[in-house]
Design an enzyme around this catalytic site. Structure first.
Site, PDB file in Angstrom:
ATOM      1  NE  ARG A 222       8.721  61.524 -46.622  1.00 17.32           N
ATOM      2  CZ  ARG A 222       9.890  62.015 -47.036  1.00 17.32           C
ATOM      3  NH1 ARG A 222      10.921  61.192 -47.231  1.00 17.32           N
ATOM      4  NH2 ARG A 222      10.036  63.311 -47.274  1.00 17.32           N
TER       5      ARG A 222
ATOM      6  CG  HIS B 265       3.477  61.392 -41.079  1.00 18.22           C
ATOM      7  ND1 HIS B 265       4.487  61.234 -41.998  1.00 18.22           N
ATOM      8  CD2 HIS B 265       3.220  62.725 -41.031  1.00 18.22           C
ATOM      9  CE1 HIS B 265       4.825  62.422 -42.498  1.00 18.22           C
ATOM     10  NE2 HIS B 265       4.072  63.335 -41.924  1.00 18.22           N
TER      11      HIS B 265
ATOM     12  CE1 TYR C  40       7.713  66.859 -38.367  1.00 16.74           C
ATOM     13  CE2 TYR C  40       8.839  67.726 -40.296  1.00 16.74           C
ATOM     14  CZ  TYR C  40       7.963  66.829 -39.731  1.00 16.74           C
ATOM     15  OH  TYR C  40       7.330  65.902 -40.513  1.00 16.74           O
TER      16      TYR C  40
END
Length: 320
Positions: free
Chosen positions: A169, A263, A298
């Site tokens: 992150r 991101h 994902y």
């Protein structure tokens, strides 16, 4: 600390979020904003005031009796106002629902200030799931090969390599300190202060070595800062600065990806790991997700990949 312009029961909740639940200041500020808006709106409705200038309404004098009179219908009225007047998206309204649920649960179970929890049956708006935006492998290579900064080339290249290889992150990358790196592992402090150890591949090790040798020593001389990635003045880099660096590289690379952010580089990293054999549980651990449902976004597979699966079926094109 929460300011004194709010009722004590609200200030106590905001302190509880950081001191006990381990929420970040950013998350606490979001809860603060949502709840302040909620109580201003309800007060305006109750007193027959216009809702066009809620910012001018003070909630400092609201007592717990006001809270005890709040109903489920009041919450749905607030959410309708957020949708119709403030044009809040389903995701933004879902966050407000989560805030209300957490707040009223705290009042009932932790503080025993209310007998009934009106948010218990509050439903979350349906959010249409979007496929995560990411770079394909050739695009990622093109991105990395166009670092424009001459002054901070090695630093920027190392940061982008970390984002694309480790799936960090933005906040996690900016928080890294020299002491977090040992051998081929880096210790990441994620959401809620949870730590995880991530293995660095050759690309990360080499990029880090070049940065430490060619840039960081000089930057560190300006300010004895333990941060791994430093600004020109020797200070820890911010999320905002990192976002600008990603934007500059995007423009220099001629990829012109819409709203490319740190991101989305994390999405790219996660997607490449999954497509190259990482199972869902391993991916969850690498990315630092507390809920595996978050990791599952994902696991999308592109249409062309799906087509190829069918084409490769051994029963396809059998001789008749």
């Amino acid at each position: 600390m929460p300011n004194q312009s709010k009722p004590k029961w609200l200030r106590d909740f905001l302190i509880y979020l950081t001191a006990i639940k381990g929420k970040s200041k950013r998350t606490r500020d979001e809860y603060d904003y949502d709840l302040t808006l909620f109580f201003r709106f309800l007060y305006a409705v109750q007193e027959d005031l216009p809702t066009t200038d809620l910012a001018s309404i003070s909630i400092a004098e609201l007592d717990i009796a006001f809270v005890r009179n709040i109903s489920l219908e009041d919450m749905y009225l607030f959410l309708a106002y957020c949708e119709e007047v403030r044009q809040n998206s389903a995701a933004t309204r879902a966050r407000k629902v989560a805030t209300l649920k957490s707040f009223f649960k705290y009042l009932k179970t932790k503080k025993q200030l209310i007998d009934d929890n009106p948010a218990e049956d509050l439903e979350t708006p349906k959010i249409n799931k979007k496929q995560p935006v990411y770079l394909k492998v050739p695009e990622a290579k093109q991105f990395l090969s166009h670092i424009p900064s001459k002054t901070h080339y090695y630093r920027d290249y190392c940061m982008m390599t970390f984002l694309l290889n480790l799936g960090l992150r933005a906040t996690e990358l900016c928080r890294l300190s020299i002491g977090d790196v040992a051998d081929r592992y880096v210790t990441i402090v994620g959401k809620g202060g949870k730590e995880r150890s991530v293995y660095m591949n050759d690309s990360c090790v080499e990029a880090l070595a070049l940065y430490l040798e060619h840039e960081r020593k000089e930057l560190a001389d300006k300010n004895e800062n333990e941060a791994l990635f430093l600004s020109q003045k020797g200070n820890r880099l911010t999320r905002q600065r990192l976002a600008k660096i990603v934007k500059q590289i995007n423009e220099a690379s001629a990829l012109h990806k819409t709203n490319l952010t740190p991101h989305k580089l994390r999405h790219t990293s996660a997607t490449m790991m999954y497509q190259n054999g990482a199972d869902i549980r391993s991916l969850q651990q690498i990315l630092g997700h507390s809920n595996i449902a978050t990791t599952q976004i994902y696991t999308h597979v592109e249409d062309e990949t799906i087509k190829q699966v069918f084409e490769n079926n051994p029963l396809n094109n059998m001789e008749k």
